[in-house]
Design an enzyme around this catalytic site. Structure first.
Site, mmCIF file in Angstrom:
data_model
loop_
_atom_site.group_PDB
_atom_site.id
_atom_site.type_symbol
_atom_site.label_atom_id
_atom_site.label_comp_id
_atom_site.label_asym_id
_atom_site.label_seq_id
_atom_site.Cartn_x
_atom_site.Cartn_y
_atom_site.Cartn_z
ATOM 1 N N TYR A 39 41.637 22.712 65.567
ATOM 2 C CA TYR A 39 41.437 23.088 66.962
ATOM 3 C C TYR A 39 41.712 21.926 67.911
ATOM 4 O O TYR A 39 41.957 22.147 69.100
ATOM 5 C CB TYR A 39 40.001 23.582 67.213
ATOM 6 C CG TYR A 39 39.592 24.836 66.496
ATOM 7 C CD1 TYR A 39 40.498 25.600 65.750
ATOM 8 C CD2 TYR A 39 38.275 25.286 66.559
ATOM 9 C CE1 TYR A 39 40.105 26.740 65.089
ATOM 10 C CE2 TYR A 39 37.871 26.441 65.907
ATOM 11 C CZ TYR A 39 38.788 27.163 65.161
ATOM 12 O OH TYR A 39 38.382 28.293 64.504
ATOM 13 N N HIS A 97 39.277 25.865 55.699
ATOM 14 C CA HIS A 97 39.708 26.759 56.767
ATOM 15 C C HIS A 97 40.606 27.888 56.256
ATOM 16 O O HIS A 97 40.411 29.050 56.617
ATOM 17 C CB HIS A 97 40.441 25.942 57.836
ATOM 18 C CG HIS A 97 40.486 26.595 59.169
ATOM 19 N ND1 HIS A 97 40.654 25.893 60.336
ATOM 20 C CD2 HIS A 97 40.386 27.898 59.543
ATOM 21 C CE1 HIS A 97 40.647 26.718 61.355
ATOM 22 N NE2 HIS A 97 40.494 27.951 60.905
#
Length: 267
Positions: A39, A97
């Site tokens: 991110y 992730h």
């Protein structure tokens, strides 16, 4: 093991936008924050937390290891870098992730490194994200039963994944729902609008309440303080059997996130 049922997400939020979002979320009552290495906002999340004045022990921080850091000699150094950005000595939950099947790093290698992060005290709990049934089974085989706190997966009224969620429940693995509003698509749904009117609530609140009532944790994000506060009110709603059946009928395999090379073959 347990994870909070309601947190704030930070996907696609960067710079001052994520600082303001996290600061507002903490101010209106959130205590769980979800971020990820990819991110690119861990430092800003750390800044917002530091400036909020909320004690670290009251917070539940989640971050996720990106695929470039799956290798045994990269995972923990990358986590230490994330911790420095977040201004903390540990995260409460550390996830892989994406499984990235077929990559050069095998699942056993990165799950072993993930478990080591927990052993070192760098993560209180560990888990996975975007894993299908078979890959979750493989992850359990590596780290042991009862060690995976959650599988964070895309779920919404349009993508309900009954086989996967049933499997996770059977394994005692909490389900964390992301993209619960399907990029906002469910906000225009007439069935959800009718149910929302019935409960004098917003459609967003109804979608979140649906997930909560199924026992999932949710991590919606927003750049608007009023929406952050409004979303929290979903915790006070109760859908009846008729409501839940109507939402169940909205299933359409409406997956929004399926990146080639990162995502598995979905069940």
């Amino acid at each position: 093991m347990s994870i909070p049922s309601f947190g704030v997400g930070t996907f696609r939020l960067t710079g001052q936008t994520v600082i303001d979002s996290v600061r507002n979320a903490l101010d209106v009552g959130y205590r769980a924050i979800d971020t990820a290495q990819i991110y690119g906002n861990e430092a800003e999340v750390g800044q917002a937390i530091a400036e909020s004045g909320v004690p670290r022990e009251q917070l539940f921080l989640t971050t996720k290891i990106w695929v470039d850091n799956h290798a045994a000699d990269a995972l923990i150094p990358s986590l230490r870098d994330s911790l420095a950005k977040l201004r903390t000595d540990h995260v409460d939950l550390l996830l892989i992730h994406w499984p990235a099947p077929g990559s050069a790093v095998e699942l056993r290698e990165y799950m072993t490194a993930l478990a080591e992060a927990k052993t070192l005290g760098l993560a209180r709990q560990i888990g996975v994200s975007n894993f299908n049934i078979e890959l979750t089974r493989q992850a359990i085989d590596v780290v042991g039963a009862g060690q995976i706190a959650t599988n964070q997966i895309e779920l919404s009224p349009y993508l309900q994944s009954p086989a996967l969620t049933a499997f996770l429940k059977d394994q005692g693995i909490a389900v964390t729902s992301y993209m619960t509003l399907a990029y906002g698509k469910v906000l225009k749904d007439p069935v959800l609008a009718r149910i929302a009117d019935k409960h004098q609530a917003t459609v967003a609140q109804m979608a979140l309440a649906w997930a909560l009532q199924l026992g999932y944790a949710v991590i919606p994000s927003s750049t608007k303080r009023e929406n952050l506060a409004s979303n929290l009110l979903a915790q006070d709603l109760h859908l009846d059997a008729e409501d839940m059946a109507a939402i169940a009928a909205l299933e359409r395999n409406g997956r929004e996130v399926d990146p080639p090379g990162l995502a598995p073959a979905w069940d």
